[in-house]
Design a protein around this motif. Structure first.
Motif, PDB file in Angstrom:
ATOM      1  N   LYS A  90       0.800  -1.171  -0.105  1.00 31.66           N
ATOM      2  CA  LYS A  90      -0.060  -0.062   0.050  1.00 31.66           C
ATOM      3  C   LYS A  90       0.867   1.291   0.162  1.00 31.66           C
ATOM      4  O   LYS A  90       0.210   2.479   0.003  1.00 31.66           O
ATOM      5  CB  LYS A  90      -1.012   0.032   1.051  1.00 31.66           C
ATOM      6  N   LEU A  91       2.175   1.186   0.079  1.00 37.11           N
ATOM      7  CA  LEU A  91       2.937   2.417   0.075  1.00 37.11           C
ATOM      8  C   LEU A  91       4.130   2.164  -0.885  1.00 37.11           C
ATOM      9  O   LEU A  91       4.520   1.302  -1.401  1.00 37.11           O
ATOM     10  CB  LEU A  91       3.408   2.511   1.443  1.00 37.11           C
ATOM     11  N   GLN A  92       4.834   3.352  -1.169  1.00 37.69           N
ATOM     12  CA  GLN A  92       6.180   3.338  -1.870  1.00 37.69           C
ATOM     13  C   GLN A  92       7.164   4.104  -0.843  1.00 37.69           C
ATOM     14  O   GLN A  92       6.744   5.090  -0.103  1.00 37.69           O
ATOM     15  CB  GLN A  92       5.836   3.947  -3.221  1.00 37.69           C
ATOM     16  N   ILE A  93       8.319   3.959  -1.191  1.00 41.20           N
ATOM     17  CA  ILE A  93       9.478   4.436  -0.294  1.00 41.20           C
ATOM     18  C   ILE A  93      10.382   5.340  -1.438  1.00 41.20           C
ATOM     19  O   ILE A  93      10.820   4.588  -2.529  1.00 41.20           O
ATOM     20  CB  ILE A  93      10.251   3.399   0.163  1.00 41.20           C
ATOM     21  N   LEU A  94      10.586   6.652  -1.296  1.00 41.73           N
ATOM     22  CA  LEU A  94      11.235   7.755  -2.041  1.00 41.73           C
ATOM     23  C   LEU A  94      12.366   7.974  -1.368  1.00 41.73           C
ATOM     24  O   LEU A  94      12.230   8.514  -0.125  1.00 41.73           O
ATOM     25  CB  LEU A  94      10.414   8.965  -2.514  1.00 41.73           C
ATOM     26  N   GLN A  95      13.509   7.968  -1.978  1.00 39.79           N
ATOM     27  CA  GLN A  95      14.775   8.477  -1.531  1.00 39.79           C
ATOM     28  C   GLN A  95      14.835  10.043  -1.791  1.00 39.79           C
ATOM     29  O   GLN A  95      14.925  10.272  -2.974  1.00 39.79           O
ATOM     30  CB  GLN A  95      15.976   7.754  -2.016  1.00 39.79           C
ATOM     31  N   LYS A  96      14.847  10.993  -0.687  1.00 44.70           N
ATOM     32  CA  LYS A  96      15.036  12.202  -0.888  1.00 44.70           C
ATOM     33  C   LYS A  96      16.075  13.129  -0.034  1.00 44.70           C
ATOM     34  O   LYS A  96      16.556  12.384   0.837  1.00 44.70           O
ATOM     35  CB  LYS A  96      13.512  13.074  -0.333  1.00 44.70           C
ATOM     36  N   GLN A  97      16.380  14.132  -0.392  1.00 46.56           N
ATOM     37  CA  GLN A  97      17.373  15.056   0.180  1.00 46.56           C
ATOM     38  C   GLN A  97      16.767  16.597   0.437  1.00 46.56           C
ATOM     39  O   GLN A  97      16.140  16.864  -0.810  1.00 46.56           O
ATOM     40  CB  GLN A  97      18.751  14.585  -0.516  1.00 46.56           C
ATOM     41  N   ALA A  98      17.388  16.982   1.437  1.00 44.62           N
ATOM     42  CA  ALA A  98      16.982  18.527   1.571  1.00 44.62           C
ATOM     43  C   ALA A  98      18.132  19.334   1.897  1.00 44.62           C
ATOM     44  O   ALA A  98      18.848  18.818   2.874  1.00 44.62           O
ATOM     45  CB  ALA A  98      15.773  18.745   2.122  1.00 44.62           C
ATOM     46  N   ILE A  99      18.511  20.502   1.619  1.00 43.77           N
ATOM     47  CA  ILE A  99      19.767  21.364   1.988  1.00 43.77           C
ATOM     48  C   ILE A  99      19.121  22.443   2.890  1.00 43.77           C
ATOM     49  O   ILE A  99      18.270  23.322   2.284  1.00 43.77           O
ATOM     50  CB  ILE A  99      20.724  21.523   1.151  1.00 43.77           C
ATOM     51  N   LYS A 100      19.811  22.679   3.831  1.00 42.00           N
ATOM     52  CA  LYS A 100      19.512  24.051   4.757  1.00 42.00           C
ATOM     53  C   LYS A 100      20.851  24.566   4.959  1.00 42.00           C
ATOM     54  O   LYS A 100      21.536  24.219   5.524  1.00 42.00           O
ATOM     55  CB  LYS A 100      18.660  23.578   5.961  1.00 42.00           C
ATOM     56  N   ILE A 135       7.778  10.767   6.793  1.00 37.02           N
ATOM     57  CA  ILE A 135       9.051  11.167   6.380  1.00 37.02           C
ATOM     58  C   ILE A 135       9.806  10.311   7.665  1.00 37.02           C
ATOM     59  O   ILE A 135       9.845  10.618   8.570  1.00 37.02           O
ATOM     60  CB  ILE A 135       9.246  12.624   6.708  1.00 37.02           C
ATOM     61  N   ILE A 136      10.978   9.529   6.961  1.00 37.24           N
ATOM     62  CA  ILE A 136      11.780   9.099   7.973  1.00 37.24           C
ATOM     63  C   ILE A 136      13.250   9.645   7.951  1.00 37.24           C
ATOM     64  O   ILE A 136      13.887   9.208   6.657  1.00 37.24           O
ATOM     65  CB  ILE A 136      11.736   7.429   7.625  1.00 37.24           C
ATOM     66  N   PRO A 137      13.772  10.468   8.891  1.00 32.17           N
ATOM     67  CA  PRO A 137      14.963  11.095   8.673  1.00 32.17           C
ATOM     68  C   PRO A 137      16.057   9.908   8.863  1.00 32.17           C
ATOM     69  O   PRO A 137      16.184   9.380   9.854  1.00 32.17           O
ATOM     70  CB  PRO A 137      15.017  12.034   9.776  1.00 32.17           C
ATOM     71  N   ASP A 138      16.918  10.092   7.834  1.00 33.17           N
ATOM     72  CA  ASP A 138      17.898   8.829   7.851  1.00 33.17           C
ATOM     73  C   ASP A 138      19.409   9.275   8.434  1.00 33.17           C
ATOM     74  O   ASP A 138      19.746   8.935   9.394  1.00 33.17           O
ATOM     75  CB  ASP A 138      18.305   8.574   6.259  1.00 33.17           C
ATOM     76  N   ILE A 139      19.840  10.262   7.547  1.00 30.58           N
ATOM     77  CA  ILE A 139      21.186  10.882   8.205  1.00 30.58           C
ATOM     78  C   ILE A 139      21.225  12.119   7.664  1.00 30.58           C
ATOM     79  O   ILE A 139      20.847  12.813   6.682  1.00 30.58           O
ATOM     80  CB  ILE A 139      22.238   9.817   7.747  1.00 30.58           C
ATOM     81  N   PHE A 140      22.311  13.324   8.397  1.00 28.35           N
ATOM     82  CA  PHE A 140      22.461  14.464   7.995  1.00 28.35           C
ATOM     83  C   PHE A 140      23.896  14.464   7.579  1.00 28.35           C
ATOM     84  O   PHE A 140      24.853  13.709   8.236  1.00 28.35           O
ATOM     85  CB  PHE A 140      22.292  15.572   9.274  1.00 28.35           C
ATOM     86  N   GLU A 141      24.269  15.263   6.739  1.00 28.38           N
ATOM     87  CA  GLU A 141      25.702  15.557   6.098  1.00 28.38           C
ATOM     88  C   GLU A 141      26.183  16.980   6.558  1.00 28.38           C
ATOM     89  O   GLU A 141      25.238  17.734   6.185  1.00 28.38           O
ATOM     90  CB  GLU A 141      26.014  15.371   4.816  1.00 28.38           C
ATOM     91  N   ILE A 159      23.500  21.855   6.213  1.00 29.26           N
ATOM     92  CA  ILE A 159      23.250  20.545   6.490  1.00 29.26           C
ATOM     93  C   ILE A 159      22.381  20.056   5.511  1.00 29.26           C
ATOM     94  O   ILE A 159      21.725  20.715   4.903  1.00 29.26           O
ATOM     95  CB  ILE A 159      22.474  20.297   7.853  1.00 29.26           C
ATOM     96  N   THR A 160      22.766  18.851   5.045  1.00 25.07           N
ATOM     97  CA  THR A 160      21.819  18.163   3.969  1.00 25.07           C
ATOM     98  C   THR A 160      21.204  16.804   4.709  1.00 25.07           C
ATOM     99  O   THR A 160      22.097  15.990   5.225  1.00 25.07           O
ATOM    100  CB  THR A 160      22.952  17.650   2.838  1.00 25.07           C
ATOM    101  N   LEU A 161      19.987  16.610   4.425  1.00 22.71           N
ATOM    102  CA  LEU A 161      19.235  15.525   5.157  1.00 22.71           C
ATOM    103  C   LEU A 161      19.116  14.709   4.115  1.00 22.71           C
ATOM    104  O   LEU A 161      18.419  15.060   2.934  1.00 22.71           O
ATOM    105  CB  LEU A 161      17.857  16.279   5.555  1.00 22.71           C
ATOM    106  N   TYR A 162      19.383  13.576   4.458  1.00 21.01           N
ATOM    107  CA  TYR A 162      18.929  12.446   3.434  1.00 21.01           C
ATOM    108  C   TYR A 162      17.699  11.441   4.210  1.00 21.01           C
ATOM    109  O   TYR A 162      17.976  11.257   5.254  1.00 21.01           O
ATOM    110  CB  TYR A 162      20.150  11.547   3.109  1.00 21.01           C
ATOM    111  N   ALA A 163      16.814  11.260   3.470  1.00 18.82           N
ATOM    112  CA  ALA A 163      15.517  10.706   4.086  1.00 18.82           C
ATOM    113  C   ALA A 163      14.679   9.924   3.131  1.00 18.82           C
ATOM    114  O   ALA A 163      14.843  10.035   2.053  1.00 18.82           O
ATOM    115  CB  ALA A 163      14.835  11.904   4.678  1.00 18.82           C
TER     116      ALA A 163
END
Length: 255
Positions: A90-100, A135-141, A159-163
């Protein structure tokens, strides 16, 4: 994204399968762990091809109401809402990133910086007809290239979040909300069933390794794939323990 819990908070979770509806009530203790108060369930036969839920709606509403009433009677608590687990198909998982960019003078990462990156993931474009449910925060760079789980207080200009963004069909989510409303409940949030099982059954060391989790039910089997702790894939297969039992009975002429 995980809810922020306080000591004494009451958490209700509901899991729906084709053969059973389960409900648990927990309370957050002083160690920020959830202590079980009540577990209630009812076996059933819900499978239906008439809607996107895959369940017979009227039967599900009735059984869900019964499970809630039993849990309320035992716990002496009133249940108004719950978190709901979702099957892998019933779901899909997308690998995303965001920079702040970190704008304070000390260039130290704040809680607001972290929240902003997570919210940015929530604004991500997804396929038409789908919606982000978690949203599942994975790791920050950090700007040095260092990877950290907890960036707050670290010195970095950005910081760059990979989630992982968990998405599901809007039609399915709306039908699920409608069923819960008819049973007198609102939905607090959603969680992939296999992710909850990983957190419950695996030790901290195992959670960082490559994992394939298999949950075999009566009719369906859920799987979840994790690579070095990152949620990669989830699915549900139309085979369960009953199929294996039936095959054994046929092969060995039992029964």
């Amino acid at each position: 994204m995980e809810a922020v819990l306080a000591i004494g908070d009451i958490i209700v979770g509901v899991d729906i399968s084709f053969s059973k509806v389960s409900l648990v009530i927990g309370k957050v203790d002083g160690s920020n762990q959830i202590q079980l108060i009540v577990a209630s369930h009812k076996e059933c036969d819900l499978e239906s091809k008439s809607n996107s839920l895959g369940f017979d709606e009227d039967s599900l509403i009735s059984i869900l109401s019964e499970v809630v009433e039993e849990a309320e009677r035992i716990s002496k608590l009133k249940i108004n809402s719950a978190y709901v687990s979702l099957q892998g198909n019933k779901l899909q998982i997308l690998q995303k990133q965001a920079i702040k960019t970190v704008n304070n003078k000390e260039q130290r990462v704040t809680e607001n910086d972290v929240i902003s990156t997570i919210l940015e993931i929530g604004k991500s474009d997804v396929e038409t007809g789908y919606t982000i449910i978690d949203i599942i925060p994975d790791i920050f760079e950090l700007d040095s290239g260092e990877m950290v789980k907890e960036p707050i207080g670290k010195k970095s200009s950005k910081i760059t979040l990979y989630a992982q963004a968990i998405i599901a069909k809007k039609l399915y989510i709306n039908e699920l909300k409608n069923v819960f409303e008819k049973a007198g409940l609102s939905i607090d949030g959603y969680s992939p069933k296999i992710l909850a099982e990983k957190d419950f059954y695996c030790e901290e060391r195992e959670k960082k390794e490559d994992l394939l989790i298999i949950d075999m039910g009566y009719r369906k089997t859920d799987i979840g794939l994790f690579i070095k702790g990152t949620f990669i894939h989830a699915d549900t297969f139309d085979i369960g323990g009953n199929d294996i039992t039936t095959d054994i009975e046929y092969i060995f002429n039992i029964g």
